[in-house]
Design a protein around this motif. Structure first.
Motif, short mmCIF file in Angstrom:
data_model
loop_
_atom_site.label_atom_id
_atom_site.label_comp_id
_atom_site.label_asym_id
_atom_site.label_seq_id
_atom_site.Cartn_x
_atom_site.Cartn_y
_atom_site.Cartn_z
N LEU A 1 -6.11 -4.85 2.86
CA LEU A 1 -5.70 -4.74 4.27
C LEU A 1 -6.84 -5.17 5.19
O LEU A 1 -6.62 -5.88 6.17
CB LEU A 1 -5.28 -3.31 4.60
CG LEU A 1 -3.91 -2.87 4.13
CD1 LEU A 1 -3.72 -1.38 4.40
CD2 LEU A 1 -2.81 -3.66 4.79
N VAL B 1 -6.97 3.31 -5.23
CA VAL B 1 -6.70 3.51 -3.80
C VAL B 1 -7.51 2.55 -2.94
O VAL B 1 -6.99 1.92 -2.01
CB VAL B 1 -7.00 4.98 -3.40
CG1 VAL B 1 -7.02 5.15 -1.89
CG2 VAL B 1 -6.00 5.92 -4.05
N ILE C 1 -6.69 -6.46 -6.67
CA ILE C 1 -5.67 -5.42 -6.85
C ILE C 1 -5.05 -5.55 -8.24
O ILE C 1 -4.98 -4.57 -9.00
CB ILE C 1 -4.56 -5.53 -5.78
CG1 ILE C 1 -5.10 -5.19 -4.39
CG2 ILE C 1 -3.39 -4.60 -6.13
CD1 ILE C 1 -4.10 -5.45 -3.27
N LEU D 1 -0.40 3.38 -3.16
CA LEU D 1 -1.22 4.57 -2.91
C LEU D 1 -0.59 5.84 -3.46
O LEU D 1 -1.27 6.61 -4.15
CB LEU D 1 -1.58 4.68 -1.44
CG LEU D 1 -2.40 3.51 -0.87
CD1 LEU D 1 -2.79 3.77 0.58
CD2 LEU D 1 -3.61 3.19 -1.71
N PRO E 1 -6.46 -1.66 -2.87
CA PRO E 1 -5.38 -2.12 -1.97
C PRO E 1 -5.74 -1.97 -0.49
O PRO E 1 -5.35 -2.81 0.33
CB PRO E 1 -4.19 -1.22 -2.35
CG PRO E 1 -4.50 -0.72 -3.71
CD PRO E 1 -5.99 -0.65 -3.80
N LEU E 2 -6.48 -0.90 -0.15
CA LEU E 2 -6.90 -0.75 1.25
C LEU E 2 -7.86 -1.87 1.65
O LEU E 2 -7.82 -2.36 2.77
CB LEU E 2 -7.56 0.62 1.46
CG LEU E 2 -6.61 1.82 1.38
CD1 LEU E 2 -7.41 3.12 1.43
CD2 LEU E 2 -5.57 1.78 2.48
N ASN F 1 0.82 -1.21 0.00
CA ASN F 1 0.00 0.00 0.00
C ASN F 1 0.86 1.26 0.00
O ASN F 1 0.51 2.26 -0.63
CB ASN F 1 -0.96 0.01 1.20
CG ASN F 1 -2.25 -0.70 0.90
OD1 ASN F 1 -3.22 -0.07 0.49
ND2 ASN F 1 -2.27 -2.00 1.07
#
Length: 128
Positions: A77, A70, A119, A53, A73-74, A49
């Motif tokens: 997590l 953005v 992703i 990002l 990828p978050l 990230n």
């Protein structure tokens, strides 16, 4: 009959306002710290990230595409945090091999694999 952990949970849930928000923030930060310290996969995603990002801010794409670059990828997590939580609960119950424990862990791993594919596909579709 309630044991002390039940009473602690009930007293937390009874809190309101800023005190509850502050407590919840502390618990969330502790969870992030625990994940970063104890889970190699989470650390790897944090570093991914930290690359993706800023890169999302540099590429010439629309605002909607940038948002996807953005958010995805978050989201990975988030999935890894949930996967790690599932693994911790399963391990807390028993370290013995059991088909349901394996199934729970495998499903968590599969969720993370799908998030990683998201992703790759999102970045590939937008940038290629």
């Amino acid at each position: 009959m309630n044991d002390s952990s039940d009473l602690d949970a009930l007293s937390f849930k009874g809190r309101r306002g800023l005190a509850r928000i502050l407590d919840a923030t502390g618990y969330s930060l502790a969870g992030l710290r625990a994940a970063y310290q104890g889970e190699a996969a989470f650390r790897q995603l944090v570093w991914l990230n930290l690359v993706l990002l800023p890169l999302a801010g540099l590429v010439d794409v629309s605002r909607a595409e940038r948002a996807l670059l953005v958010i995805v990828p978050l989201l990975a997590l988030v999935v890894e945090l949930l996967n790690s939580a599932i693994e911790a609960v399963v391990d807390r119950i028993s370290l013995n091999l059991h088909p349901l424990s394996k199934q729970a862990k495998d499903m968590g791993s599969a969720a993370q694999m799908v998030a990683l594919l998201m992703i790759a596909l999102t970045w590939a579709i937008i940038l290629l």
